[in-house]
Structures are given as C-alpha cells and as structure tokens.
Scaffold this motif. Sequence first.
Motif, PDB file in Angstrom:
ATOM      1  N   VAL A   1       0.834  -1.201   0.000  1.00 46.58           N
ATOM      2  CA  VAL A   1       0.000   0.000   0.000  1.00 46.58           C
ATOM      3  C   VAL A   1       0.871   1.254   0.000  1.00 46.58           C
TER       4      VAL A   1
ATOM      5  N   PHE B   1      -4.955  -2.951  -4.255  1.00 47.30           N
ATOM      6  CA  PHE B   1      -6.162  -2.146  -4.084  1.00 47.30           C
ATOM      7  C   PHE B   1      -6.204  -0.967  -5.062  1.00 47.30           C
ATOM      8  N   PHE B   2      -5.014  -0.425  -5.411  1.00 45.37           N
ATOM      9  CA  PHE B   2      -4.956   0.813  -6.184  1.00 45.37           C
ATOM     10  C   PHE B   2      -4.083   0.625  -7.424  1.00 45.37           C
TER      11      PHE B   2
ATOM     12  N   TYR C   1      -1.642   2.337  -8.715  1.00 43.24           N
ATOM     13  CA  TYR C   1      -0.203   2.570  -8.615  1.00 43.24           C
ATOM     14  C   TYR C   1       0.557   1.359  -8.087  1.00 43.24           C
ATOM     15  N   GLN C   2      -0.183   0.393  -7.534  1.00 40.08           N
ATOM     16  CA  GLN C   2       0.480  -0.787  -6.983  1.00 40.08           C
ATOM     17  C   GLN C   2       0.904  -1.778  -8.056  1.00 40.08           C
TER      18      GLN C   2
ATOM     19  N   ALA D   1     -10.787   4.968 -13.209  1.00 35.54           N
ATOM     20  CA  ALA D   1      -9.996   4.608 -12.032  1.00 35.54           C
ATOM     21  C   ALA D   1     -10.882   4.251 -10.849  1.00 35.54           C
ATOM     22  N   ARG D   2     -11.973   5.008 -10.638  1.00 36.23           N
ATOM     23  CA  ARG D   2     -12.829   4.752  -9.485  1.00 36.23           C
ATOM     24  C   ARG D   2     -13.446   3.360  -9.557  1.00 36.23           C
TER      25      ARG D   2
ATOM     26  N   ILE E   1     -10.712   0.681  -8.936  1.00 40.69           N
ATOM     27  CA  ILE E   1     -10.362   0.604  -7.515  1.00 40.69           C
ATOM     28  C   ILE E   1     -11.456  -0.142  -6.748  1.00 40.69           C
ATOM     29  N   ARG E   2     -12.715   0.137  -7.090  1.00 38.01           N
ATOM     30  CA  ARG E   2     -13.843  -0.505  -6.410  1.00 38.01           C
ATOM     31  C   ARG E   2     -13.807  -2.021  -6.591  1.00 38.01           C
TER      32      ARG E   2
ATOM     33  N   SER F   1     -10.574  -3.619  -5.024  1.00 34.42           N
ATOM     34  CA  SER F   1     -10.627  -3.632  -3.561  1.00 34.42           C
ATOM     35  C   SER F   1     -11.531  -4.747  -3.044  1.00 34.42           C
TER      36      SER F   1
END
Length: 464
Positions: A374, A415-416, A418-419, A434-435, A438-439, A442
């Motif tokens: 993270v 989760f994101f 950038y990972q 992106a939203r 991510i949803r 996650s």
Amino acid sequence: MRSSRSWAPSPAALSIPVAILAAAAVRIAAPFAPAGATMLSITTLCIVLWVGNVVPPAYTGVLCLGLVGLAFSLDLALAGFSSPATWLIAFGLVMGEATRRSGLAEWAGRWVIHRVTLDSPSAAPRRTYRRLLFGLSAAGLLLVLVIPVGIVRVLVLAPVVLEVGERFDSRRVKLGLFFGPILTTYLGTFAVLTGGSPNIIVLGVLESVAGTSIPWTEWFVLMFPVMGVGRLFLVVGVVYAMYRPPAAVEMEETASGLRSMTGDERRMLGFLAAGVAVWVTDVFHGFHPVYGALLVVVLVFLPRVGIADFEETVGEVDFSILFFVAAVLAIGEGLTRTNVAAALAEGALTVVPTDASTSVVLAIVFLATVALMVVMGGLAAVSVATPIVVALAADTGIPLVPVVLASTAALGVPFFPYQSAVLVVILAFDIVDARELIRVASVVAVATVLVLMPLQLGILSVAF
C-alpha cells in the motif's frame, strides 16, 4: 487580467521534491552505517518516484542504477542484468508479441467463445453471459501457463473480451465480461512461477541473497490450487455479484462457426507447449525457467520453422521495463550487502511471538507485505520485502520456501492502480475509469484476504 483561480501542483508533480526531501531525511536520520543509510536513501527516492509516477518507471530505474553505481560500484548497479530473472522477462515479452503476431491469441479467444456459448446464445442472454464470464476467465487463467508477462496477457485478452462484450446492450454485462477475464489473468500471475515479473523478481532476489531457488513444479503444486483455481472462482463470483445482468438484457446474434487454425497458429501453439514442457519437468532436469522461454524464442525465429521475422518482432517490443527490473534487483542486493535487510528483519522479529507457530509467522509476513504494498506498490515492495523475509526465515528457523511464498501471495492483493503496472494498463481501455477499477480490485482483494489466504497459508503450514 489575472485569473482568480490559483494554481496548485498535482500530487504526482509533488513527488519529485517529496522524493528528494524523503531521501535526504532517510540519509541523515536512518540508524544504520553510512553505506546502509545511503542505500536506504536511494531506495526511498526510487520508491517515491515510482509511486508518484510523474516520470516513467523505467527512467527512475535508470536513475537508480546510476546512483547505486556512483555510491557503491558498477558491479552492484548492473547485477540485475546478469540475473536470469531479467532475461526471463525479456524472453517473455518476445513470446507475447510472437503469440499475438501468429494469430494464436485471437484464435484461442474465438475458440473459447465457440465452446462456451449455446447453440442460440441470443435466445438466453443471461445464461450466455454466465457461461462467457466463466469460460473467458478460465481461458485467462490458462494464459498464465504460456505467456509469462501479465501486461502482455492483458493486451492479448482485452481486445477479445471487449469485442464479446459489444454483443450485449448492457454496460453491466460489458464490464463483467471485461473485469472477470482480465483480473483472473492478472491475479493468476502469482499461482505460477513463470506467471509474471513479480515472481521472477522474487526468484532473482532469492537466488542472489540466499543462493537458492524454488522449482517451477514446487511453486505450482503449492500455489496453483488456491491462487489459481481458487482465485478463478472467487473473481468470477465477485464480478458476477457486482455486475449481474439486468432482466431485460439483449444480445446480438452473430454468425456461428470457428475457422481452422492456420499453420502459423499451430506451430506457435507447439512452440509454447515445448516451453511449458521444459517448465513442468524441471524437477527432473533442474534447468532454470529461462531455458523454457529461450527455447520458445529460438523456435519462433528459426528459419523455415519459425513464424516471425526477428527484426520486426523484436522491434515492436518495449524492453524499457528491464531497466525497472534491474533497478529493483539492485536495490534488493544492495539492502542485503549493507545489512539493512537483516536489521529490518530483526526489527520485524519484535512483533513475532517467540513461540510463534509457522502459521502465525506466515500470517504476519503476509499482512506486513500487504501493508508494504500500500505504501510503495508491488514491484518496489518485492525489492524491500524479499531480502527481509529471507533474513526473517533464517532467524526464526522457519523454512524459507513457505515464508517467501506467503510474501509473494501478498503481492496478489492490490487495491490501487499505482500498486501494479498491469492495473495502469487496464485503465488505458476506455471501458473503465480509475474509481470503478479501484472498487472492483478492492472487493476482490478483501475477498482474497478473507477467503483464500487462510487456505493458502494453511497449505504452506502443513506442507512444511
């Protein structure tokens, strides 16, 4: 007239001064010898730049190599280029491009569609959606066995699933058919040693730091049942729950039938099968996985037998990721040589009960790696976590293989975006923002931690 709106730098633009300040602070305050503080300072600089993503990751890798060379030695800076892991990734990129050029990737997608759909798919679109979701996701998992680069698999599979999704009039169905196969082929990376860059970097660091390796077959037996098959069912279940088809969904009728494979496609399939054969028989011959990929590349370009022109194919491959990989391996080697990894492992031992069982140690390693991801992202976390868990295993007396695999399994819980560079590539397709990514990522990550990780860590505990 001046605008009343004030300019504010973006978080990405701030990453450069933040990286410099953080690196300077670490160099001054780190409780290590000068060499260790310098290495940790370079590591911090690179991690912040990778997370900020204001410059290409490969450029940060080049910067890292230069700084390590100046501060220590060219031998350390360029050690990653002599690692088999780096060359396995290079050959994997060429394999992916050759698979695309041969037409085999597109034909395989059509074959899956032909096999899983009904005789009259438009007459039962909801049922057809379920079959396509599982069938295409299963195909995505099978691609992990033959294309050892996650980004390449996504680039190969995405056009196929997007085209299939266009047959439906529901955006929910289109998103489901996109997310299911794409997330399965990406997250299936960690089920197979040759599944992608993170595993190969782990192997490279392990060989460099501990002087040992993990056979392809051992990795497969320990990880594929849960991280492969289990992940397939989990991703399909989560995606279907989040993107259930509406009652009134309709599907466009298309022409049925499947063309025969061309000669190039048949030969490419044979080449990939030869590479897989080398990987799955390593318990007998002991060859490094790079030999399997090298065999495929040699056959692809072999005169009269191959299916592609060397200059054209290689010219289309972006090898810049190799600078990123080499930098990550140099960081891992540098943290080990300067004893920073051992010191961090000793600090980590303070949170491990003295009488901890193997399962407790594995759980702590897994959760700590997830937390590290993270902060710094997947591949950067590899360079820091792997030397630490190697030292941790040595100090606790826990076998090295399960500790390393527990840490690697954590890399499959992003989760994101950038990972992971693969998640960034997924965003390149217009169907998802992106939203939404991510949803979904996650929810899959949380479900993985709650459902799959107890099973995976239990297998590793029992096996050792």
